[in-house]
Scaffold this motif. Structure first.
Motif, PDB file in Angstrom:
ATOM      1  N   LEU A  47       0.824  -1.212   0.000  1.00 53.24           N
ATOM      2  CA  LEU A  47       0.000   0.000   0.000  1.00 53.24           C
ATOM      3  C   LEU A  47       0.858   1.261   0.000  1.00 53.24           C
ATOM      4  N   ALA A  86       2.298   1.750  -3.417  1.00 52.62           N
ATOM      5  CA  ALA A  86       1.295   2.112  -4.424  1.00 52.62           C
ATOM      6  C   ALA A  86       0.918   3.583  -4.329  1.00 52.62           C
ATOM      7  N   TYR A  87       0.629   4.071  -3.118  1.00 55.30           N
ATOM      8  CA  TYR A  87       0.155   5.456  -2.997  1.00 55.30           C
ATOM      9  C   TYR A  87       1.287   6.474  -3.151  1.00 55.30           C
ATOM     10  N   ALA A 109       2.011   6.559  -6.913  1.00 53.41           N
ATOM     11  CA  ALA A 109       0.932   7.237  -7.645  1.00 53.41           C
ATOM     12  C   ALA A 109       1.051   8.748  -7.496  1.00 53.41           C
ATOM     13  N   GLN A 163       1.974  11.273 -10.647  1.00 46.68           N
ATOM     14  CA  GLN A 163       1.054  12.328 -11.058  1.00 46.68           C
ATOM     15  C   GLN A 163       1.713  13.702 -11.031  1.00 46.68           C
ATOM     16  N   GLN A 167      -3.363   9.752 -12.017  1.00 46.86           N
ATOM     17  CA  GLN A 167      -3.501   8.511 -11.279  1.00 46.86           C
ATOM     18  C   GLN A 167      -4.896   8.404 -10.668  1.00 46.86           C
ATOM     19  N   LEU A 225      -6.068   6.252  -8.857  1.00 46.81           N
ATOM     20  CA  LEU A 225      -5.981   5.755  -7.493  1.00 46.81           C
ATOM     21  C   LEU A 225      -6.102   6.880  -6.474  1.00 46.81           C
ATOM     22  N   LEU A 226      -5.698   8.086  -6.877  1.00 47.95           N
ATOM     23  CA  LEU A 226      -5.714   9.224  -5.959  1.00 47.95           C
ATOM     24  C   LEU A 226      -7.026  10.008  -5.989  1.00 47.95           C
ATOM     25  N   ASP A 227      -7.935   9.596  -6.861  1.00 44.03           N
ATOM     26  CA  ASP A 227      -9.179  10.354  -7.020  1.00 44.03           C
ATOM     27  C   ASP A 227     -10.296   9.893  -6.105  1.00 44.03           C
ATOM     28  N   SER A 273     -10.549   2.857  -3.741  1.00 48.79           N
ATOM     29  CA  SER A 273     -10.321   1.781  -4.701  1.00 48.79           C
ATOM     30  C   SER A 273     -10.719   0.439  -4.103  1.00 48.79           C
ATOM     31  N   ARG A 277      -9.527  -2.291  -4.835  1.00 44.69           N
ATOM     32  CA  ARG A 277      -8.294  -3.076  -4.684  1.00 44.69           C
ATOM     33  C   ARG A 277      -7.489  -2.627  -3.465  1.00 44.69           C
ATOM     34  N   HIS A 278      -7.852  -1.470  -2.928  1.00 42.20           N
ATOM     35  CA  HIS A 278      -7.135  -0.934  -1.766  1.00 42.20           C
ATOM     36  C   HIS A 278      -8.155  -0.474  -0.721  1.00 42.20           C
TER      37      HIS A 278
END
Length: 387
Positions: free
Chosen positions: A346, A349-350, A353, A357, A364, A366-368, A371, A373-374
């Motif tokens: 984790l 990943a963050y 990301a 960006q 990304q 993922l940052l919006d 998720s 998956r997370h």
């Protein structure tokens, strides 16, 4: 001095390793049975396409004295670099020296394993490999108080594999032991002052000066300075290293983006705000209105792109290698705490990301939003429950 807070009490023997201050638990009983650790730990493999090289620089800033050693009129720093290379074969770099391992474990009063055990940790970076390519973004890493920057190696290797140059700074006399040229050992002189008023503020200001000096050297006189895109620099840190990211961005406009991983902040952001991208990534103690309120205060002054993420079941050191090393120290996982492999996944990943960006202009998603998956990541302040 402590950052808010440490890890679950059940990590008994690891208590000092996973806190950020200098206090230590009672030493193990003399009649405690010996423990045979399961063997060396191998850090998780990097996820990017590039093989990773690493090297160590020893830099001296002659423009200022050491803030902790009154007998030193210069500031010496050990800087570990990770970077992309075309070299896949070669000797992996040591995680830390046997002496650094011994100093850390002795200070932590962990005496039931061999003192050099952490020097056997297996890394994924080739020592002194020839760098490959040029114009990579630069990420500065700053560790928690009393901890060497090697405790962020897994993150550093992953970022280098993704196409970043990473500079990890051991802030001299702020961890339990840094080996300098000639075998000299710089021990933790700052530990004698960690309860003084204003200590945290002084530490982050000193670290900001360290970072600015390192940036000066890496982007100009370092023989591989062509590796670095000077217009794409970010900083991330854990605990007081994360607080130092705020202080550095306030002082040095070259740092375009920053990440604080579970660190109580000390440097005050100017009233007109900080407009460069910033991300808080932390444990449950950093929810709005939680045990630490510094993020509540600073969130209002972050006027640019910003995110505030809290990982469920994470503890203070979940953003470092220390949970990954528990096996080498014969420490059993604590029920209810985010597993070491998942916390590493984790964090990687963050952090990646955010950097992709803001330093590589790659949006990304993922940052919006949350998720599937997370699911451990909660977006604050809106979605975070107050205690």
């Amino acid at each position: 001095m402590r950052q808010i807070p440490a890890i679950a009490a059940g990590l008994a023997a690891l208590a000092v390793l996973v806190t950020s201050g200098c206090s230590a638990p009672a030493p193990p009983r003399a009649d405690a049975p010996p423990v045979t650790p399961p063997g060396p730990v191998t850090l998780p493999a990097p996820t990017g396409p590039h093989p990773v090289g690493t090297t160590v620089l020893h830099l001296t800033d002659t423009s200022r004295p050491d803030p902790w050693n009154p007998d030193a009129d210069t500031r010496e720093l050990k800087v570990t670099l990770w970077y992309p290379t075309g070299q896949r074969d070669g000797k992996p770099a040591p995680y830390m020296t046997p002496q650094e391992s011994e100093l850390l474990l002795k200070a932590s009063r962990i005496a039931r394993v061999s003192y050099d055990i952490l020097s056997t940790t297996r890394t994924n970076a080739v020592r002194d490999a020839v760098p490959s390519g040029h114009g990579f973004p630069l990420v500065v890493l700053s560790p928690g108080f009393t901890k060497p920057v090697s405790t962020l190696t897994s993150l550093a290797e992953d970022l280098a594999s993704r196409g970043y140059v990473v500079a990890g700074i051991d802030h001299t006399h702020e961890n339990h032991g840094t080996v300098l040229p000639g075998g000299r050992v710089a021990e933790c002189l700052a530990c004698d002052s960690d309860s003084d008023p204003g200590f945290g503020t002084g530490v982050v200001q000193g670290r900001a000066a360290d970072v600015s000096f390192v940036l000066d050297r890496l982007t100009t006189t370092w023989k591989h300075s062509r590796l670095i895109d000077r217009g794409k620099i970010a900083m991330a840190g854990q605990s007081i290293g994360g607080a130092a990211a705020v202080a550095t961005m306030v002082k040095d406009p070259r740092v375009r983006a920053g990440i604080d991983m579970d660190g109580t902040t000390y440097a005050r952001i100017p009233k007109d705000g900080l407009s460069r991208p910033f991300m808080f990534l932390g444990s449950k103690d950093h929810v709005p209105g939680g045990l630490d309120t510094s993020w509540d205060r600073d969130w209002k002054l972050l006027t640019g792109w910003k995110r505030w993420l809290v990982l469920s079941k994470a503890e203070h050191q979940s953003f470092t290698d220390l949970p990954l090393l528990a096996g080498a120290l014969a420490v059993r996982p604590v029920p209810g705490v985010l597993p070491a492999a998942r916390s590493s996944e984790l964090t990687r990943a963050y952090v990646a990301a955010f950097l992709d960006q803001h330093l590589k202009s790659r949006r990304q998603p993922l940052l919006d939003k949350p998720s599937p998956r997370h699911p451990e990541a909660t977006f604050c302040p809106e979605a975070c429950a107050r205690p």
